[in-house]
Design an enzyme around this catalytic site. Sequence first.
Site, short mmCIF file in Angstrom:
data_model
loop_
_atom_site.label_atom_id
_atom_site.label_comp_id
_atom_site.label_asym_id
_atom_site.label_seq_id
_atom_site.Cartn_x
_atom_site.Cartn_y
_atom_site.Cartn_z
CB SER A 24 5.49 26.21 24.63
OG SER A 24 5.61 25.73 23.30
CG ASP A 25 12.22 25.68 25.12
OD1 ASP A 25 12.37 25.65 23.89
OD2 ASP A 25 13.18 25.74 25.91
CE1 TYR A 26 11.96 22.59 17.70
CE2 TYR A 26 11.29 20.45 18.53
CZ TYR A 26 11.63 21.27 17.47
OH TYR A 26 11.65 20.78 16.20
CG ASP A 27 8.56 18.56 21.33
OD1 ASP A 27 7.78 19.05 20.50
OD2 ASP A 27 9.31 17.61 21.08
CB SER A 28 7.92 22.97 27.01
OG SER A 28 7.22 24.13 26.66
#
Length: 762
Positions: free
Chosen positions: A280-284
């Site tokens: 995932s992207d950061y915190d996504s």
Amino acid sequence: MIRISLSRATITVVLLAASGALAVPQPLSNQKINRRIDALLRRMTLQEKIGQLVQYNGDAAGAATQAKEARVGSFLNATGAEKVNELQRAALQSRLKIPLIFGYDVIHGYRTIFPVPLGGAASFDPQLLEQSERVAAKEATAAGVKWTFAPMVDIAHDPRWGRIVEGAGEDPYLGSLIAAARVRGFQGTNLADPQSLVACAKHFVGYGAAEGGRDYNSAEIPDDTLREIYLPPFHSAVEAGVGTLMSAFEDLNDVPTSANYRTLTQILRKEWRFDGFVVSDYDSVHELVPHGIAADDAQAAQKALAAGVDMDMADGVYEKWLPQLVKSGKVPMSVLDEAVRRVLRIKFRAGLFEHPFYTDAARERRDILTPENRQVARRLAEESLVLLKNDNNLLPLSRSGKKIAVIGPLADDQANQLGSWVGRGQATDVITPLQGIESKLPQGSVLHARGVDISSLEAQEISGATGAAPAPTGATGAAAAARETGPATIEHAVQVAQQADVVVMFLGEPGGMSGEASSRAFLDLPGKQEQLLEAVAATGKPVVLVLESGRPLDIRWAAGHVPAIIQAWYPGTEAGNAIADVLFGYAAPSGRLPVSWPRSVGQIPVYYNHKNTGRPTSKDRWHTGYLDESKEPLFPFGYGLSYTTFAYSNLSVTPKVAPHGVLRVRFTVQNTGQAIATDVVQLYIHERVGPTSPRVRELKGIARVTLRPSESKTVVFDETAEMLATYDPRMKRMVPTGTYDVWIAPNAAAEGVAGSFQVVPK
Ligand code: BGC
């Protein structure tokens, strides 16, 4: 004769001579890997499985404990051989001894910094980009990093979007060539090689289409546009063997990309047969809650995993919620196992089980920032420079007998030559433009003034919540202040200009003004730089403007009043040497714009491969344009001048080709000027009548051709007619029969030499 087979460009990987003997393990067969994964899965507890899907910041306190307890499969932002090896040792103390994979944003170099990716793309030189990523891989792996969150292959039509700097620009063909080249460069031919870095194509998909150019904003992309424009570079990365992909932040056509089953599973896994893993992207994953498609983090975890996000970056949502989701049956064990399998597969391919320690402090010292690495950075920086204007051949500048005033806030600024996402690049390693210029000229012939300061203008810091490397600090301000005796005022800069024969100005954006969370509504020169430029130009001295920015800026005034302009992007560690080489004619500029350059913000989005529309011509007001502005960009895609001129002739094109046949385009390019130089020839096509409205032009071939004065070469592009494939209204992929135009042209707007051919049924 130069023969280019476009369907599958055969490019020799330039393996840099290893400075020490590194054992290169043989890659394991897929069969063997599957057997070992099966055996592991049988032994893994639920918590150990979930641990493999979790990525945390390796910098955080408690990281070693997380590793020992098998609660984490990967760390990001832990770098340095000793630090990484210490964490790896902790992981190997866990029950099943599953190694960690260390990820980091090696976006345009690790310590030796190359031009920002958009600048690199301006080289139109996939081979050199591949070589630059080999260097980046060698440096990063020496420092313990085994996985880079690159290449960023998002197509972008909107320079307001700060992250346009991280990609290859607007064109899917160029973007695909570069995506594959960067993947090959990072990964080499064997991921288990200690010098190979697992690549990650990001951000899947459509992130570059953020509405209004506002970062993280939603994107609406029709299916055929998704297929024809946004997906191809990802597909190309997958075909080149990329190990991982990153999902994105944005909502794509009503479904956030980090919970998008259609893109992450149907297209990526089922259609393309991608067998690596998705992070995932950061915190996504957590952000699915504010997106409004998950009521809470538990549901976010469930949706992300079910859609095809295997590893959860940073937010801890998988670690916290997957245990009970699996126990309650909301997440089937088979789905969890499949995600774990994908992560383990890449760890096996990367040789981590056999060789968890692929570097040490000695290798790190030896392989980083070597003169050879800097040499590659210098070449790429030089090839990334785009000459936008050169009235009366003001450039190249004479190497003797003239006094040169070097003016502007970026002239002697080290940190800002690096741009955004600078890895572990150091400002103190950088050759500034002023230093580069001084190195070419006799003592006493260079004057310098900053004119204005822009250090306070950065809207955002490069570091911060995402855990990216801190913006390099250090000698920048101090060095500049020490070298310039006068104050940073426009008046002083004007006085300095008056004492010189020619002025070279370095203006633009501070490096942190582009990149993530750096959208702009105005694209003018920030601060008082435009005033500085106009005041210096008013002295009547000839001015060369060197622009440093991560995006096209609004330079209408400069384009109308300044005789010579170079777009330099952010050239990296070797900035000053590369710029000086071009300014003084040691090298002729050969960069070309990978994006259309708008005249003004109101024209955005402006891109060359648009549809013709029903009212394309501009004879009167009843056409697809504006009352108060031209609809044409200031400089088109593919544009860039040289110190010589080139002419194209003798175009011959296979007159008829079957949908699976091979089209041959052959022509002559001649250097018709005085300087040895490299041209970037561009092959464009246009379908005259199609099942869906065709684009006015589409790039389908590029070649860099170096020619001495008067020399000519024959270039042959051989391409399968497959390149003409498009989608019919029912989204069926097909090669339409009919007549096509073809151009060999110096840019997307130039006529060049034109021909045509027909696609006929078999
Ligand atoms: C960015 C990614 C990056 C990640 C890790 C995110 O904020 O969108 O491109 O790889 O942070 O640093």
